[in-house]
Every structure is written in structure tokens, then in C-alpha cells.
Scaffold this active site. Sequence first.
Site, short mmCIF file in Angstrom:
data_model
loop_
_atom_site.label_atom_id
_atom_site.label_comp_id
_atom_site.label_asym_id
_atom_site.label_seq_id
_atom_site.Cartn_x
_atom_site.Cartn_y
_atom_site.Cartn_z
N GLY A 29 0.78 -1.38 -0.28
CA GLY A 29 -0.31 0.11 0.13
C GLY A 29 1.16 1.21 -0.04
O GLY A 29 0.14 1.95 -0.85
N CYS A 59 -5.62 -8.27 -6.41
CA CYS A 59 -5.21 -7.53 -5.29
C CYS A 59 -5.38 -6.49 -6.68
O CYS A 59 -4.96 -6.32 -7.37
CB CYS A 59 -4.03 -7.78 -5.56
SG CYS A 59 -3.17 -6.44 -4.66
N ASN A 60 -6.94 -5.13 -5.49
CA ASN A 60 -6.11 -4.49 -6.64
C ASN A 60 -5.29 -3.43 -6.94
O ASN A 60 -5.14 -2.90 -7.47
CB ASN A 60 -7.75 -3.62 -5.25
CG ASN A 60 -9.06 -4.53 -5.61
OD1 ASN A 60 -9.19 -4.99 -4.62
ND2 ASN A 60 -10.06 -3.60 -6.69
N THR A 61 -4.76 -2.94 -5.70
CA THR A 61 -3.70 -2.21 -5.99
C THR A 61 -2.45 -2.73 -6.95
O THR A 61 -2.31 -2.06 -7.46
CB THR A 61 -2.73 -2.25 -4.75
OG1 THR A 61 -3.58 -1.51 -3.10
CG2 THR A 61 -1.48 -1.85 -4.40
N CYS A 166 -10.49 -3.82 -1.50
CA CYS A 166 -9.08 -4.87 -1.35
C CYS A 166 -9.62 -6.06 -1.08
O CYS A 166 -10.58 -6.02 -0.05
CB CYS A 166 -8.70 -4.01 -0.32
SG CYS A 166 -6.86 -5.47 0.17
N THR A 167 -8.88 -7.25 -1.60
CA THR A 167 -9.72 -8.20 -1.90
C THR A 167 -9.41 -8.81 -0.57
O THR A 167 -10.22 -9.98 0.09
CB THR A 167 -8.80 -9.78 -2.43
OG1 THR A 167 -7.91 -8.83 -2.58
CG2 THR A 167 -9.39 -9.41 -3.83
N HIS A 168 -8.47 -8.49 0.38
CA HIS A 168 -7.86 -8.91 2.29
C HIS A 168 -9.88 -8.64 2.65
O HIS A 168 -9.49 -9.19 4.00
CB HIS A 168 -6.85 -8.25 2.78
CG HIS A 168 -5.78 -8.46 2.17
ND1 HIS A 168 -5.08 -8.59 1.01
CD2 HIS A 168 -4.44 -9.26 3.16
CE1 HIS A 168 -3.97 -8.94 1.14
NE2 HIS A 168 -3.00 -9.27 2.43
#
Length: 246
Positions: A29, A59-61, A166-168
Site C-alpha cells: 500500500g 489484488c486491487n493495488t 482490497c481482496t484482503h
Amino acid sequence: MLSTAAALRTARPDADLILSMDPDHMPWGPRTPEDIIGRVLAGARAAAALEPDAIVVPCNTASVNGLVALRAEFEPGTPVIGTVPPIKPAAERGAPIAVWATRATTASRYQQDLIDRFAPGGEVAAVACLGLAEAVESADPGAIASAVAYAAERTPAGVRGVVLGCTHYDLVGAEISAALGGGPALFTAAQAVAAQALRRIGAEPAPGARRTGAVRVLSSGRPSDLPKAALAYPAGEVLAEPALPA
């Protein structure tokens, strides 16, 4: 990663999965876009050496920063499927909405373009969830509660939907809903990304297939095991289930 990988394993229990993680360089991040692109390419190259049918970026980032570079290197030979915040379905439900994401994704031009495209003129609050991805990664309940509370406090009252960018965050959806009072709907991307990955390789979902697919893990390019922290979540348990004999 866990939520999307678990969705793929549920949809195709007979498919082999390669999980390319990067614990040596986390968190992503706070990194610059150039750093993130470098890490994304390194992870994809490590997985590509095992000749996968597709590269899924759960992962979006990683996606908002690295998709262009990934597709330039691997397509058309290997399809690359990215993950983007599900702003469109949230906006279609109606404003106002909030988008929870890492600081890097929140600051990205990509996310802002999605907001401009799918929620023009709508009320959209971009919430940078400082420390939440790292807390989920560690499976520390106290850290998760603190990070969720931080983001919830910065989420305007009355939002109808919250996009989990965010997939987390998918892994702690119950905690997020509780912190928001249970009102807003949560929008996640894991199922849609898994479905798109299967479409890109011409495969149909077969959730009733025998669980013969293996799950291999790479940690910053090295063969490894699924992190113990992953087993704290149902998605991790799905991935930890051993493959049945063929």
C-alpha cells in the site's frame, strides 16, 4: 488473494492453483506505483515459469498499478485477469457509497476513473483503510478491530453500499458489517474475478468436480507452504484442503 483463490477452487476443485505471494516486500500500500509494478511483474514471472493457463491478479493495488505492464509482457499468450473495485454494481444500487481501499488504490487514477465512469455526480467517499490489509495478513484480531474501526469512523453515515476495494477485506466482511451497524451492503470482487478467469480460458464452472487440483505456493518466488495465518479464515481452510488422488 485468498478470497479469489478460494472462489476459483470452489468453482473448479479439479484445477491446479499457483499462489504467488510476496511476503518479503509487504505491505504494498505505501509503495510507489513504480515499486508496485516491479513487484507485480516479479510475482507473475515466478508463477509463469510453471506455465499456467492464465494469470489472475487477485489484488486491487496490484491491478490498478500493474495490469498494463502485465498484459504487455504476457498477453496474448497467457490471459491476464485483473481485479478492480466493484464500484459499478455498488453505484447501480444507488448512492451514496463508500470505497474502502488501500492508500495506494485510493490515490490511484484508476480508481478515480472508475468512480467518474460508473458514479458520475454520485456521492462517493473514498476511504483509505490504513493498516487493514496488514492486520488481515497477520490474522491479529486486535489489529483487525482497530483498523476496521479507523475506516468505519471515516465512512459517512447513511451510505447504502461499501465497496471492498482490497481482496484482503473480504476475509473480515462480518467485522466490517458489524462496525458499520449492519446497514450498508458490502460489494466484493472475488466471485466475479473467478468467473472471468474461467471464461478467459474457456472453462466452465464445475463445483461438483472431484477435488483433485493441487495448490502450490510461492513466497517471493520461493516454493513455500500456505501461511499459517491464512488458516484463520474459511477461505484459507478451503485452499488448505488436500487434493484427492486422481
